[in-house]
Design a protein around this motif. Structure first.
Motif, PDB file in Angstrom:
ATOM      1  N   ASP A 156      -3.023  -9.662  -6.682  1.00 45.88           N
ATOM      2  CA  ASP A 156      -4.477  -9.828  -6.775  1.00 45.88           C
ATOM      3  C   ASP A 156      -5.252  -8.566  -6.399  1.00 45.88           C
ATOM      4  N   PHE A 157      -4.563  -7.475  -6.073  1.00 43.08           N
ATOM      5  CA  PHE A 157      -5.226  -6.246  -5.633  1.00 43.08           C
ATOM      6  C   PHE A 157      -5.499  -5.366  -6.850  1.00 43.08           C
ATOM      7  N   ILE A 158      -6.760  -5.215  -7.160  1.00 43.34           N
ATOM      8  CA  ILE A 158      -7.195  -4.543  -8.384  1.00 43.34           C
ATOM      9  C   ILE A 158      -6.702  -3.098  -8.464  1.00 43.34           C
ATOM     10  N   ASP A 159      -6.777  -2.357  -7.377  1.00 41.54           N
ATOM     11  CA  ASP A 159      -6.406  -0.940  -7.417  1.00 41.54           C
ATOM     12  C   ASP A 159      -4.939  -0.738  -7.790  1.00 41.54           C
ATOM     13  N   HIS A 160      -4.045  -1.636  -7.338  1.00 43.13           N
ATOM     14  CA  HIS A 160      -2.637  -1.518  -7.724  1.00 43.13           C
ATOM     15  C   HIS A 160      -2.505  -1.593  -9.245  1.00 43.13           C
ATOM     16  N   ARG A 161      -3.161  -2.571  -9.838  1.00 45.63           N
ATOM     17  CA  ARG A 161      -3.067  -2.762 -11.290  1.00 45.63           C
ATOM     18  C   ARG A 161      -3.725  -1.612 -12.058  1.00 45.63           C
ATOM     19  N   LEU A 162      -4.823  -1.084 -11.539  1.00 44.85           N
ATOM     20  CA  LEU A 162      -5.499   0.021 -12.204  1.00 44.85           C
ATOM     21  C   LEU A 162      -4.614   1.271 -12.203  1.00 44.85           C
ATOM     22  N   GLU A 163      -4.029   1.580 -11.077  1.00 47.82           N
ATOM     23  CA  GLU A 163      -3.154   2.765 -11.009  1.00 47.82           C
ATOM     24  C   GLU A 163      -1.923   2.578 -11.891  1.00 47.82           C
ATOM     25  N   LEU A 164      -1.373   1.377 -11.913  1.00 49.17           N
ATOM     26  CA  LEU A 164      -0.237   1.100 -12.790  1.00 49.17           C
ATOM     27  C   LEU A 164      -0.633   1.259 -14.252  1.00 49.17           C
TER      28      LEU A 164
ATOM     29  N   LEU B  25       4.093  -7.242  -5.078  1.00 53.00           N
ATOM     30  CA  LEU B  25       3.858  -7.647  -3.693  1.00 53.00           C
ATOM     31  C   LEU B  25       2.446  -8.177  -3.467  1.00 53.00           C
ATOM     32  N   ARG B  26       1.484  -7.640  -4.210  1.00 48.63           N
ATOM     33  CA  ARG B  26       0.083  -8.060  -4.032  1.00 48.63           C
ATOM     34  C   ARG B  26      -0.604  -8.075  -5.401  1.00 48.63           C
TER      35      ARG B  26
ATOM     36  N   ALA C  93       7.212   6.679 -10.255  1.00 49.04           N
ATOM     37  CA  ALA C  93       5.798   6.287 -10.255  1.00 49.04           C
ATOM     38  C   ALA C  93       5.664   4.851 -10.743  1.00 49.04           C
ATOM     39  N   THR C  94       6.318   4.557 -11.856  1.00 48.50           N
ATOM     40  CA  THR C  94       6.247   3.214 -12.441  1.00 48.50           C
ATOM     41  C   THR C  94       6.850   2.173 -11.506  1.00 48.50           C
ATOM     42  N   ALA C  95       8.035   2.455 -10.985  1.00 48.22           N
ATOM     43  CA  ALA C  95       8.734   1.481 -10.136  1.00 48.22           C
ATOM     44  C   ALA C  95       7.934   1.154  -8.874  1.00 48.22           C
ATOM     45  N   HIS C  96       7.392   2.171  -8.210  1.00 45.17           N
ATOM     46  CA  HIS C  96       6.632   1.911  -6.979  1.00 45.17           C
ATOM     47  C   HIS C  96       5.351   1.139  -7.266  1.00 45.17           C
ATOM     48  N   LEU C  97       4.674   1.485  -8.344  1.00 45.49           N
ATOM     49  CA  LEU C  97       3.433   0.773  -8.659  1.00 45.49           C
ATOM     50  C   LEU C  97       3.706  -0.645  -9.141  1.00 45.49           C
ATOM     51  N   GLU C  98       4.769  -0.848  -9.888  1.00 44.23           N
ATOM     52  CA  GLU C  98       5.135  -2.212 -10.287  1.00 44.23           C
ATOM     53  C   GLU C  98       5.483  -3.042  -9.058  1.00 44.23           C
ATOM     54  N   ARG C  99       6.133  -2.421  -8.095  1.00 43.36           N
ATOM     55  CA  ARG C  99       6.472  -3.137  -6.859  1.00 43.36           C
ATOM     56  C   ARG C  99       5.202  -3.478  -6.078  1.00 43.36           C
ATOM     57  N   ALA C 100       4.254  -2.561  -6.023  1.00 38.70           N
ATOM     58  CA  ALA C 100       2.984  -2.833  -5.337  1.00 38.70           C
ATOM     59  C   ALA C 100       2.288  -4.026  -5.975  1.00 38.70           C
ATOM     60  N   VAL C 101       2.266  -4.073  -7.298  1.00 41.87           N
ATOM     61  CA  VAL C 101       1.641  -5.196  -8.008  1.00 41.87           C
ATOM     62  C   VAL C 101       2.404  -6.486  -7.730  1.00 41.87           C
TER      63      VAL C 101
ATOM     64  N   GLY D 185       0.810  -1.213   0.000  1.00 44.10           N
ATOM     65  CA  GLY D 185       0.000   0.000   0.000  1.00 44.10           C
ATOM     66  C   GLY D 185       0.843   1.262   0.000  1.00 44.10           C
ATOM     67  N   ALA D 186       1.938   1.261   0.754  1.00 45.02           N
ATOM     68  CA  ALA D 186       2.819   2.430   0.779  1.00 45.02           C
ATOM     69  C   ALA D 186       3.489   2.627  -0.575  1.00 45.02           C
ATOM     70  N   HIS D 187       3.877   1.521  -1.222  1.00 43.20           N
ATOM     71  CA  HIS D 187       4.425   1.643  -2.585  1.00 43.20           C
ATOM     72  C   HIS D 187       3.375   2.242  -3.515  1.00 43.20           C
ATOM     73  N   HIS D 188       2.131   1.793  -3.386  1.00 40.60           N
ATOM     74  CA  HIS D 188       1.051   2.311  -4.219  1.00 40.60           C
ATOM     75  C   HIS D 188       0.876   3.821  -4.015  1.00 40.60           C
ATOM     76  N   VAL D 189       0.766   4.249  -2.764  1.00 36.63           N
ATOM     77  CA  VAL D 189       0.542   5.669  -2.488  1.00 36.63           C
ATOM     78  C   VAL D 189       1.710   6.504  -2.990  1.00 36.63           C
ATOM     79  N   LEU D 190       2.932   6.043  -2.774  1.00 39.18           N
ATOM     80  CA  LEU D 190       4.091   6.812  -3.227  1.00 39.18           C
ATOM     81  C   LEU D 190       4.166   6.847  -4.757  1.00 39.18           C
ATOM     82  N   GLY D 191       3.871   5.722  -5.401  1.00 39.93           N
ATOM     83  CA  GLY D 191       3.848   5.712  -6.858  1.00 39.93           C
ATOM     84  C   GLY D 191       2.781   6.632  -7.417  1.00 39.93           C
ATOM     85  N   ALA D 192       1.594   6.591  -6.803  1.00 41.07           N
ATOM     86  CA  ALA D 192       0.508   7.470  -7.232  1.00 41.07           C
ATOM     87  C   ALA D 192       0.862   8.927  -6.965  1.00 41.07           C
TER      88      ALA D 192
END
Length: 155
Positions: free
Chosen positions: A98-106, A95-96, A85-93, A45-52
């Motif tokens: 199956d989490f739809i929001d990570h993939r959508l933001e990526l 790590l998790r 942005a790309t690196a943090h969101l790719e890392r979020a995906v 989640g922290a990777h997601h927020v920082l990437g976003a």
């Protein structure tokens, strides 16, 4: 979890605001998500927020960023870049996955970077995922709408 929770709440709140309002929350969002990652480098989640965060700052108009730096002293916005942005969101995906929001933001970031086929892969994958979050039906509909705008896949 506290740092992540604060960063996530403020990020969601700021996303619906205008450019200057988003800038006012940007420093806290950045600091809290970076602190969460320092405490737990595997926090998806922290990777997601920082990437976003990186993506949202990059999406601000040039004039908004200039005014933020000059009038609000927001020089820290210069840290934002598409690669982070790309690196943090790719890392979020990673790590998790199956989490739809990570993939959508990526997928959104891939579209911003004109990586249409990479975005298409994320959006198509979203359609196959089970719901794990109360917002997943909304995110899945958003993903389907984005996918529809891409047209047919290239061979």
């Amino acid at each position: 979890q506290a740092q992540f929770g604060l960063a996530l709440a403020l990020a969601r709140f700021a996303r619906g605001r205008g450019g200057i309002d988003r800038v006012l929350y940007a420093r806290i969002i950045y600091d809290e998500s970076a602190t969460a990652l320092a405490l737990d480098p595997e926090h998806d989640g922290a990777h997601h927020v920082l990437g976003a965060w990186h993506a949202e700052v990059m999406r601000l108009s040039g004039i908004t960023r200039l005014l933020a730096r000059k009038l609000l002293g927001a020089r820290f916005l210069g840290r934002a870049n598409w690669d982070s942005a790309t690196a943090h969101l790719e890392r979020a995906v990673a790590l998790r996955p199956d989490f739809i929001d990570h993939r959508l933001e990526l997928a959104r970031v891939y579209l911003d970077r004109h990586r249409t086929e990479a975005a298409r892969e994320q959006l198509e994958r979203i359609a196959t995922l089970a719901f794990t979050d109360v917002m997943d039906p909304v995110y899945q509909r958003e993903a389907a709408k984005l996918l529809a705008t891409l047209g047919p896949a290239k061979d």
